[in-house]
Structure formats: structure tokens, C-alpha cells
Design a protein around this motif. Structure first.
Motif, PDB file in Angstrom:
ATOM      1  N   HIS A  68       0.832  -1.195   0.000  1.00 19.21           N
ATOM      2  CA  HIS A  68       0.000   0.000   0.000  1.00 19.21           C
ATOM      3  C   HIS A  68       0.867   1.246   0.000  1.00 19.21           C
ATOM      4  CE1 HIS A  68       0.867  -0.566   4.330  1.00 19.21           C
ATOM      5  NE2 HIS A  68       0.890   0.769   4.345  1.00 19.21           N
TER       6      HIS A  68
ATOM      7  N   ARG B 249      -4.687   4.862   2.848  1.00 25.37           N
ATOM      8  CA  ARG B 249      -3.920   3.818   2.178  1.00 25.37           C
ATOM      9  C   ARG B 249      -4.612   3.343   0.896  1.00 25.37           C
ATOM     10  NH1 ARG B 249      -1.858  -0.239   7.069  1.00 25.37           N
ATOM     11  NH2 ARG B 249      -0.503   1.295   8.131  1.00 25.37           N
TER      12      ARG B 249
ATOM     13  N   TRP C 154      -4.132   0.281  -1.919  1.00 20.43           N
ATOM     14  CA  TRP C 154      -3.464  -0.998  -2.134  1.00 20.43           C
ATOM     15  C   TRP C 154      -3.300  -1.279  -3.620  1.00 20.43           C
ATOM     16  CZ3 TRP C 154      -1.725  -3.891   2.011  1.00 20.43           C
ATOM     17  CH2 TRP C 154      -2.132  -3.437   3.271  1.00 20.43           C
TER      18      TRP C 154
ATOM     19  N   GLU D  56       0.438   5.587   0.912  1.00 21.54           N
ATOM     20  CA  GLU D  56      -0.420   6.539   1.609  1.00 21.54           C
ATOM     21  C   GLU D  56      -0.395   7.893   0.918  1.00 21.54           C
ATOM     22  OE1 GLU D  56       0.592   6.833   5.698  1.00 21.54           O
ATOM     23  OE2 GLU D  56       0.220   4.706   6.160  1.00 21.54           O
TER      24      GLU D  56
END
Length: 341
Positions: free
Chosen positions: A56, A64, A66, A58
């Protein structure tokens, strides 16, 4: 939750992560697959343990997203050499019987990907390899028209949910509706069949997919019989028809070209063959000349076996059991009678 449903979700998760480059939020995935965020998190953990580099990133707000590396299949363990990619491209006609099935989209995407990455001159140059191994099929079925039925049956099998089938019976020559607990799809001799428990018959039945006029999912669930395996279910059958009878030993003598043809292939896993040699006479000395092939089979249903035997004409003779000899005698006599005039 059925294990099959989880595996299917994992497969679709990988496809989702591959196609959405920037990544997907956990909340969005949970909503898309109608499960909790914790379930998706556990799915990722399982896939990571299997070796998929899911990670992931940010954003500035700490949210987050993925994703899978966009170039995973280029640098990962699935790297294909030029000849491997060409082989898959040239062998695409081998996969044509799967058109309309669960695997069709993936195979089509793979073919397009390979074709887009290989130089056109190379594809044209190696096209002649198609003539080296030519796959000829007769009586093929186009399952594109049954794609929706196959999707419903596959999903119901994975999730252990009952389906409502409208079926057109060939032998009964009628159309009827029944609930079915689907156990799995069987590909046999160019056709797809559904094996499952028919509520109407209260027994396991085989349904040819092309004869399913309609398939409707239901919310009812079922438990697959403990230890049931499709491979074991068809072990004592010669084709796709299966009865609940005990297997019997069948002894057949093949002569002429049929003897060599039968020996060339394994027609059934119970098959055992032995060449018979001619007996010497007072006036002729023979040197182990093979005159006939004796084959033994153990089968519980003989419908398709009889069709197969009759295809060899006078070059095949069932020696036992006597009941099967009598059936074949009657059927062959009836066929011969049609040609008297």
C-alpha cells in the motif's frame, strides 16, 4: 463461507489490483465485494504469504491505497521467454473449446498481451508452425451463447448455492424445471456438463450445458457430500453417463485394424489388454504371430460403451458378460434389418 467463494474472491482481487494502477482503498474493495474491511485485510495477508507483492501507499491525508506493481509479470517469476510467448500464441486454437467459460476472458487477455508485445514480423514468420501441429476438431460447441449460464453455474458451485434449471431433456423429449445443487462442471469429448444433485430426482444427475434453457440463482445453500470428488464419481463410467450399479468385468476381442487402434490409446483407466497369438497347426509352424487383442474393462454403465463397441463393426466381439452379448446381438440385428431392403 465456502472455500471456493474465497478463492474466487482472491482471484478477482488480484485482477482488480492489476488493472487499477493508482491503487484501491480498503473501504472501496470491501464495498465492491460486499465483505468487511477486515476480510479484505485477511485476503491480502493470505495473498502476500502466497508470494504476491501486494503493498500500500499513503496519500497526504494518510489514506492507504493498495496495489500490485504494474510490472510484476515482467520482472517476477512469470517472465516468459520469446519462444514461450510464441508457443502460447500459436497454440491459441487449443483453447478455443473453453470459449464462454470462466477461463475464456483470461486466455483472451493473455493472447492479446502476447500479441501486442511480439513483433509482427516474428508472428508472421512463425505462423508456419501452425502447419506442424494442426488440431482438427469436429462437432465443436460455441459456448459464447451460454456465457451467462456458465457464470451462474460457476458462481453457484463456488458458493455452494442452489440453482433453478429449466432443462430440455433429449431422451424424454420434454422441458422441465428442477432445483439443482451444482457440484462442478465436466468437460468431456468437446462438451461441457454440469454434475449436481437434482431435487426433482433426489439424486446426482448430469446436465448438458447446451440443453439448459435457463439458469436462475437462488439464496438457498447446500452442503456438498463429504468426500465427493468428480474424478471418483466418473471412475466406473466409459463416458459421461453414470449409473449407480456395481461395476462388471467386460471381456472383448478385437481383430483386424481395430486391435491396433484399441491398443494405441487408453480408453478407460480400468483397461487391460493382451495380445493373443495364433495356435500352431499340424501343417503350419507359426512364430508368435499376433492375431487378436483381448481387452478387459470394469464399468458400471454400458450405454456409451455399447456405442463405442458397435463402431468397430465385425472387428469387435464382446465375450462376456452374456447379458451384454445378448443386448448387442439384439441391437445389431435391428440395425441390420433396416438395410435388408
Amino acid at each position: 463461507m465456502a472455500r471456493g467463494e474465497q478463492i474466487l474472491r482472491h482471484w478477482n482481487l488480484l485482477r482488480t489490483l492489476q488493472t487499477r494502477g493508482p491503487g484501491v482503498a480498503l473501504r472501496d474493495l470491501a464495498a465492491e465485494y460486499e465483505v468487511s474491511e477486515r476480510t479484505i485485510q485477511r485476503d491480502f495477508e493470505i495473498l502476500q504469504e502466497l508470494g504476491f507483492p501486494i503493498h500500500h501507499e499513503e496519500d497526504t491525508h494518510g489514506k492507504r491505497f493498495w496495489r500490485l506493481p504494474h510490472d510484476f509479470f515482467r520482472v517476477g517469476p512469470m517472465l516468459l521467454s520469446l519462444t514461450e510467448a510464441l508457443s502460447l500464441h500459436l497454440a491459441r486454437h487449443l483453447f478455443e473449446p473453453l470459449a464462454g467459460t470462466l477461463f475464456a476472458d483470461g486466455l483472451a487477455a493473455l493472447h492479446d498481451k502476447i500479441r501486442s508485445q511480439l513483433p509482427t514480423p516474428a508472428l508472421e514468420y512463425f505462423r508456419g508452425l501452425d502447419e506442424t501441429v494442426y488440431v482438427r476438431r469436429t462437432g465443436t460447441t460455441d459456448y459464447a451463447r451460454h456465457a451467462n449460464t456458465l457464470r451462474i453455474l460457476t458462481a453457484a458451485t463456488q458458493r455452494s448455492t442452489t440453482v433453478e434449471l429449466t432443462y430440455e431433456s433429449l431422451w424424454r423429449q420434454d422441458r422441465y424445471v428442477t432445483l439443482v445443487d451444482p457440484y462442478g462442471l465436466v468437460y468431456y469429448d468437446g462438451d461441457l456438463f454440469l454434475a449436481g444433485r437434482s431435487h426433482k430426482a433426489a439424486a446426482t444427475r448430469i446436465f448438458k450445458v447446451t440443453r439448459i434453457a435457463a439458469a436462475l440463482p437462488t439464496n438457498a445453500t447446500f452442503s456438498r457430500p463429504a468426500g465427493f470428488r468428480l474424478e471418483e464419481h466418473f471412475r466406473n463410467t466409459f463416458g459421461i453417463v453414470r449409473s449407480g450399479g456395481r461395476p462388471v468385468e467386460i471381456l472383448v476381442r478385437f481383430t483386424g485394424p481395430a486391435a491396433a487402434l484399441v491398443e494405441e490409446r487408453i480408453w478407460h483407466e480400468s483397461q487391460q489388454t493382451e495380445w493373443l497369438t495364433a495356435e500352431e497347426t499340424l501343417f503350419e509352424e507359426l512364430h508368435g504371430e499376433r492375431t487378436a487383442l483381448q481387452a478387459t474393462f470394469r464399468l458400471s454403465d454400458l450405454v456409451e460403451f455399447k456405442r463405442w463397441i458397435k463402431g468397430f463393426g465385425a472387428d469387435a466381439e464382446v465375450l462376456s458378460p452374456d447379458t451384454l452379448r445378448a443386448e448387442l446381438h439384439s441391437e445389431l440385428a435391428a440395425a441390420a434389418a433396416r438395410y435388408k431392403s
